[in-house]
Design a protein around this motif. Structure first.
Motif, PDB file in Angstrom:
ATOM      1  N   ILE A  25      15.093   0.256  -2.316  1.00 24.15           N
ATOM      2  CA  ILE A  25      15.080   0.513  -3.974  1.00 24.15           C
ATOM      3  C   ILE A  25      13.623  -0.263  -4.337  1.00 24.15           C
ATOM      4  CG2 ILE A  25      16.230  -1.178  -4.949  1.00 24.15           C
ATOM      5  CD1 ILE A  25      15.669   2.515  -6.179  1.00 24.15           C
ATOM      6  N   LEU A  26      13.510  -1.210  -3.835  1.00 26.66           N
ATOM      7  CA  LEU A  26      12.404  -2.312  -4.199  1.00 26.66           C
ATOM      8  C   LEU A  26      11.398  -2.332  -2.953  1.00 26.66           C
ATOM      9  CD1 LEU A  26      12.728  -5.599  -6.069  1.00 26.66           C
ATOM     10  CD2 LEU A  26      11.071  -5.451  -3.960  1.00 26.66           C
ATOM     11  N   GLY A  27      10.170  -2.220  -3.094  1.00 26.77           N
ATOM     12  CA  GLY A  27       8.833  -2.269  -2.088  1.00 26.77           C
ATOM     13  C   GLY A  27       7.710  -3.186  -2.594  1.00 26.77           C
ATOM     14  N   THR A  28       7.183  -3.948  -1.747  1.00 25.79           N
ATOM     15  CA  THR A  28       6.149  -4.701  -2.145  1.00 25.79           C
ATOM     16  C   THR A  28       4.807  -4.553  -1.115  1.00 25.79           C
ATOM     17  OG1 THR A  28       7.352  -6.680  -2.707  1.00 25.79           O
ATOM     18  CG2 THR A  28       5.122  -7.041  -1.899  1.00 25.79           C
ATOM     19  N   VAL A  29       3.924  -4.174  -1.700  1.00 28.91           N
ATOM     20  CA  VAL A  29       2.449  -3.899  -1.126  1.00 28.91           C
ATOM     21  C   VAL A  29       1.504  -5.051  -1.132  1.00 28.91           C
ATOM     22  CG1 VAL A  29       0.389  -2.559  -0.962  1.00 28.91           C
ATOM     23  CG2 VAL A  29       2.659  -1.462  -1.503  1.00 28.91           C
ATOM     24  N   ILE A  30       1.336  -5.624   0.089  1.00 25.13           N
ATOM     25  CA  ILE A  30       0.543  -6.809   0.185  1.00 25.13           C
ATOM     26  C   ILE A  30      -1.160  -6.310   0.274  1.00 25.13           C
ATOM     27  CG2 ILE A  30      -0.189  -8.741   1.703  1.00 25.13           C
ATOM     28  CD1 ILE A  30       2.764  -9.027   0.466  1.00 25.13           C
ATOM     29  N   LEU A  31      -1.819  -6.650  -0.707  1.00 26.31           N
ATOM     30  CA  LEU A  31      -3.207  -6.080  -0.920  1.00 26.31           C
ATOM     31  C   LEU A  31      -4.109  -6.696  -0.113  1.00 26.31           C
ATOM     32  CD1 LEU A  31      -3.304  -5.682  -4.758  1.00 26.31           C
ATOM     33  CD2 LEU A  31      -2.463  -4.027  -2.934  1.00 26.31           C
ATOM     34  N   THR A  32      -4.054  -8.137   0.019  1.00 28.10           N
ATOM     35  CA  THR A  32      -4.698  -9.039   0.748  1.00 28.10           C
ATOM     36  C   THR A  32      -4.103 -10.471   1.174  1.00 28.10           C
ATOM     37  OG1 THR A  32      -6.880 -10.046   0.790  1.00 28.10           O
ATOM     38  CG2 THR A  32      -5.768  -9.677  -1.267  1.00 28.10           C
ATOM     39  N   ASP A  33      -4.494 -11.300   1.910  1.00 31.58           N
ATOM     40  CA  ASP A  33      -3.730 -12.586   2.011  1.00 31.58           C
ATOM     41  C   ASP A  33      -5.199 -13.263   1.680  1.00 31.58           C
ATOM     42  OD1 ASP A  33      -5.753 -12.643   4.310  1.00 31.58           O
ATOM     43  OD2 ASP A  33      -4.268 -13.307   5.437  1.00 31.58           O
ATOM     44  N   GLN A  34      -6.281 -13.038   1.209  1.00 34.78           N
ATOM     45  CA  GLN A  34      -7.114 -13.774   0.655  1.00 34.78           C
ATOM     46  C   GLN A  34      -6.776 -14.347  -0.473  1.00 34.78           C
ATOM     47  OE1 GLN A  34     -11.782 -13.167  -1.139  1.00 34.78           O
ATOM     48  NE2 GLN A  34     -11.236 -12.114   0.949  1.00 34.78           N
ATOM     49  N   CYS A  35      -6.926 -15.615  -0.725  1.00 34.07           N
ATOM     50  CA  CYS A  35      -6.721 -16.392  -2.101  1.00 34.07           C
ATOM     51  C   CYS A  35      -7.736 -17.453  -2.441  1.00 34.07           C
ATOM     52  CB  CYS A  35      -5.513 -16.743  -1.828  1.00 34.07           C
ATOM     53  SG  CYS A  35      -4.692 -17.784  -3.618  1.00 34.07           S
ATOM     54  N   ASN A  36      -8.085 -17.677  -3.547  1.00 33.08           N
ATOM     55  CA  ASN A  36      -8.910 -18.694  -4.155  1.00 33.08           C
ATOM     56  C   ASN A  36      -8.331 -20.162  -4.124  1.00 33.08           C
ATOM     57  OD1 ASN A  36      -7.456 -17.635  -6.317  1.00 33.08           O
ATOM     58  ND2 ASN A  36      -8.660 -18.809  -7.669  1.00 33.08           N
ATOM     59  N   LEU A  37      -7.017 -20.213  -3.801  1.00 28.78           N
ATOM     60  CA  LEU A  37      -6.226 -21.356  -3.766  1.00 28.78           C
ATOM     61  C   LEU A  37      -5.811 -21.674  -2.515  1.00 28.78           C
ATOM     62  CD1 LEU A  37      -4.389 -21.478  -7.422  1.00 28.78           C
ATOM     63  CD2 LEU A  37      -6.803 -22.009  -6.975  1.00 28.78           C
ATOM     64  N   LYS A  38      -5.491 -23.029  -2.487  1.00 30.88           N
ATOM     65  CA  LYS A  38      -4.817 -23.718  -1.134  1.00 30.88           C
ATOM     66  C   LYS A  38      -3.507 -24.408  -1.365  1.00 30.88           C
ATOM     67  CE  LYS A  38      -9.019 -23.187   1.956  1.00 30.88           C
ATOM     68  NZ  LYS A  38      -9.839 -24.070   2.898  1.00 30.88           N
ATOM     69  N   ASP A  66       8.035   7.720  -0.865  1.00 22.69           N
ATOM     70  CA  ASP A  66       8.754   8.694  -0.152  1.00 22.69           C
ATOM     71  C   ASP A  66      10.059   8.227   0.474  1.00 22.69           C
ATOM     72  OD1 ASP A  66       6.925  10.594  -0.837  1.00 22.69           O
ATOM     73  OD2 ASP A  66       5.813  10.646   1.206  1.00 22.69           O
ATOM     74  N   MET A  67      10.345   6.843   0.566  1.00 23.90           N
ATOM     75  CA  MET A  67      11.613   6.082   0.825  1.00 23.90           C
ATOM     76  C   MET A  67      12.537   6.067   0.226  1.00 23.90           C
ATOM     77  SD  MET A  67       9.485   3.208   3.280  1.00 23.90           S
ATOM     78  CE  MET A  67      10.920   2.236   3.798  1.00 23.90           C
ATOM     79  N   GLY A  68      12.152   6.506  -1.284  1.00 24.81           N
ATOM     80  CA  GLY A  68      12.981   6.413  -2.333  1.00 24.81           C
ATOM     81  C   GLY A  68      12.637   5.077  -3.271  1.00 24.81           C
ATOM     82  N   ILE A  69      11.770   4.239  -2.982  1.00 25.33           N
ATOM     83  CA  ILE A  69      11.508   3.289  -3.730  1.00 25.33           C
ATOM     84  C   ILE A  69      10.911   3.423  -5.004  1.00 25.33           C
ATOM     85  CG2 ILE A  69       9.872   1.014  -3.909  1.00 25.33           C
ATOM     86  CD1 ILE A  69      10.408   0.923  -0.795  1.00 25.33           C
ATOM     87  N   ARG A  70      11.426   2.622  -6.099  1.00 28.84           N
ATOM     88  CA  ARG A  70      11.185   3.021  -7.425  1.00 28.84           C
ATOM     89  C   ARG A  70      10.588   1.601  -8.358  1.00 28.84           C
ATOM     90  NH1 ARG A  70      10.864   6.918  -5.149  1.00 28.84           N
ATOM     91  NH2 ARG A  70      11.521   9.183  -5.684  1.00 28.84           N
ATOM     92  N   ILE A  71      11.003   0.533  -7.605  1.00 32.32           N
ATOM     93  CA  ILE A  71      10.397  -0.741  -8.024  1.00 32.32           C
ATOM     94  C   ILE A  71       9.265  -1.274  -6.976  1.00 32.32           C
ATOM     95  CG2 ILE A  71      11.016  -3.178  -8.892  1.00 32.32           C
ATOM     96  CD1 ILE A  71      13.785  -2.359  -9.226  1.00 32.32           C
ATOM     97  N   LEU A  72       7.956  -1.424  -7.700  1.00 32.57           N
ATOM     98  CA  LEU A  72       6.955  -1.609  -6.494  1.00 32.57           C
ATOM     99  C   LEU A  72       6.237  -2.894  -7.075  1.00 32.57           C
ATOM    100  CD1 LEU A  72       5.189  -0.613  -4.367  1.00 32.57           C
ATOM    101  CD2 LEU A  72       3.602   0.249  -6.284  1.00 32.57           C
ATOM    102  N   PHE A  73       6.109  -3.899  -6.309  1.00 34.00           N
ATOM    103  CA  PHE A  73       5.264  -5.125  -6.441  1.00 34.00           C
ATOM    104  C   PHE A  73       3.960  -4.947  -5.740  1.00 34.00           C
ATOM    105  CE2 PHE A  73       9.518  -6.301  -7.771  1.00 34.00           C
ATOM    106  CZ  PHE A  73       9.411  -7.524  -8.373  1.00 34.00           C
ATOM    107  N   PHE A  74       3.168  -5.804  -6.305  1.00 34.08           N
ATOM    108  CA  PHE A  74       1.740  -5.815  -5.611  1.00 34.08           C
ATOM    109  C   PHE A  74       1.482  -7.332  -5.447  1.00 34.08           C
ATOM    110  CE2 PHE A  74       0.645  -1.629  -7.896  1.00 34.08           C
ATOM    111  CZ  PHE A  74       0.152  -0.886  -6.462  1.00 34.08           C
ATOM    112  N   CYS A  75       1.492  -7.844  -4.149  1.00 35.46           N
ATOM    113  CA  CYS A  75       1.352  -9.096  -3.947  1.00 35.46           C
ATOM    114  C   CYS A  75      -0.095  -9.481  -3.078  1.00 35.46           C
ATOM    115  CB  CYS A  75       2.448  -9.553  -3.287  1.00 35.46           C
ATOM    116  SG  CYS A  75       4.003  -9.639  -4.134  1.00 35.46           S
ATOM    117  N   GLY A  76      -0.253 -10.750  -2.906  1.00 39.08           N
ATOM    118  CA  GLY A  76      -1.237 -11.232  -2.003  1.00 39.08           C
ATOM    119  C   GLY A  76      -0.967 -12.526  -1.090  1.00 39.08           C
ATOM    120  N   GLY A  77      -1.671 -13.372  -0.882  1.00 35.84           N
ATOM    121  CA  GLY A  77      -2.719 -13.851  -1.404  1.00 35.84           C
ATOM    122  C   GLY A  77      -3.114 -13.472  -2.856  1.00 35.84           C
TER     123      GLY A  77
END
Length: 300
Positions: A25-38, A66-77
């Motif tokens: 029901i919950l899905g996360t899309v990783i947009l990038t692993d690029q980050c301005n911090l370490k 289409d998998m039925g997910i309705r809670i979406l997160f965008f994460c990185g990076g």
């Protein structure tokens, strides 16, 4: 939350509990692993430093829907760094809403201007008071405070990973969340000990102490976006893993629960409060169900 969304989640929950289903029901899309911090506690930044293409990200969003997910997160990076084909993070949030996701959240380190009123929650990493946060993340605290003050909506939720460096700063973060107008809540995790950061992990005794402080702050009116009834399970890591109701997709690869599932033995030391909360919820724990309803309706 709209009534139609609430009813969808209720039907999903009842079906999952009664029939022991494992649909996400919950899905996360990783947009990038690029980050301005370490950051000292992070094991997933700048491994490839790739920006995944817009068309690919949109396909992945549709795949999750289409998998039925309705809670979406965008994460990185760092999500606010992402751009491709003239598109930016805000475009993705708007498109996700148009696609039909009920809740769209974004995770950020807060070092970029926060103009994203379309997101339901912006989970912003704050890891203590100025001294301890800067020890972990570099000299960023004042920039983050300025960006929160100038944010265009009150949809920010502090996101604190408690570890050996900042375990004394839980009260500071709770009080800051309570005082700042654009901050809706604060959500805690314990450090999940990837092999290169295992020295930052808390002992059981330290987890007990931290949960007691969080519970005390909740009683004092701090807007904590965690479930107190899950604390005993989190302290002893006696919640089922992985969480089949959560998936992560990065560069076309779908992982159950999170990226850390591929690290041997790490699930047994999971520090993510939401994993405990969701697995207990979908196992039919009534205390968790009641508390989650009350908490989610309050903060989302």
């Amino acid at each position: 939350m709209k009534l139609s969304s609430f009813l969808y989640f209720a039907r999903f929950g009842i079906r999952t509990v009664l029939f022991r289903k494992k649909d996400p029901i919950l899905g996360t899309v990783i947009l990038t692993d690029q980050c301005n911090l370490k950051c000292k506690h992070c094991s997933v930044n700048n491994i490839t430093a790739r920006m995944y293409p817009y068309r690919q990200i949109k396909r992945e969003m549709k795949q999750l829907y289409d998998m039925g997910i309705r809670i979406l997160f965008f994460c990185g990076g760092e999500t606010f760094l992402w751009q491709d084909d003239g598109k930016h993070l805000r475009d993705l949030v708007i498109e996700a809403k148009q696609m039909g996701f009920f809740i769209v959240n974004v995770v950020t380190n807060g070092t970029f201007p926060i103009d994203l009123p379309e997101a339901d929650l912006i989970l912003l990493s704050l890891d203590g008071n100025r001294k301890l946060h800067n020890e972990i993340r570099g000299d960023t605290y004042d920039t983050i405070m300025k960006n929160i003050k100038n944010a265009t909506a009150d949809n920010i939720c502090f996101y604190m990973a408690v570890n050996q460096i900042n375990k004394s700063a839980i009260r500071d973060v709770c009080r800051k969340a309570k005082r700042m107008p654009n901050v809706r809540a604060v959500s805690f995790n314990f450090h999940t000990p990837y092999p290169d950061t295992k020295e930052l992990a808390l002992s059981r005794k330290e987890k007990v102490h931290c949960c007691a402080i969080i519970a005390r702050m909740m009683k004092e009116g701090a807007p904590v976006f965690n479930l107190r009834s899950a604390f005993p399970y989190i302290i002893d890591n006696r919640f089922p893993t992985p969480c089949y109701q959560c998936v992560v997709i990065e560069n076309g690869k779908v992982s159950i629960c999170g990226r850390c599932i591929d690290v041997p033995g790490l699930c047994d030391k999971c520090g993510y409060f939401f994993v405990a909360e969701y697995t207990l919820l979908f196992r039919g724990n009534w205390k968790i169900i009641v508390e989650m309803l009350r908490t989610y309706l309050k903060y989302i």
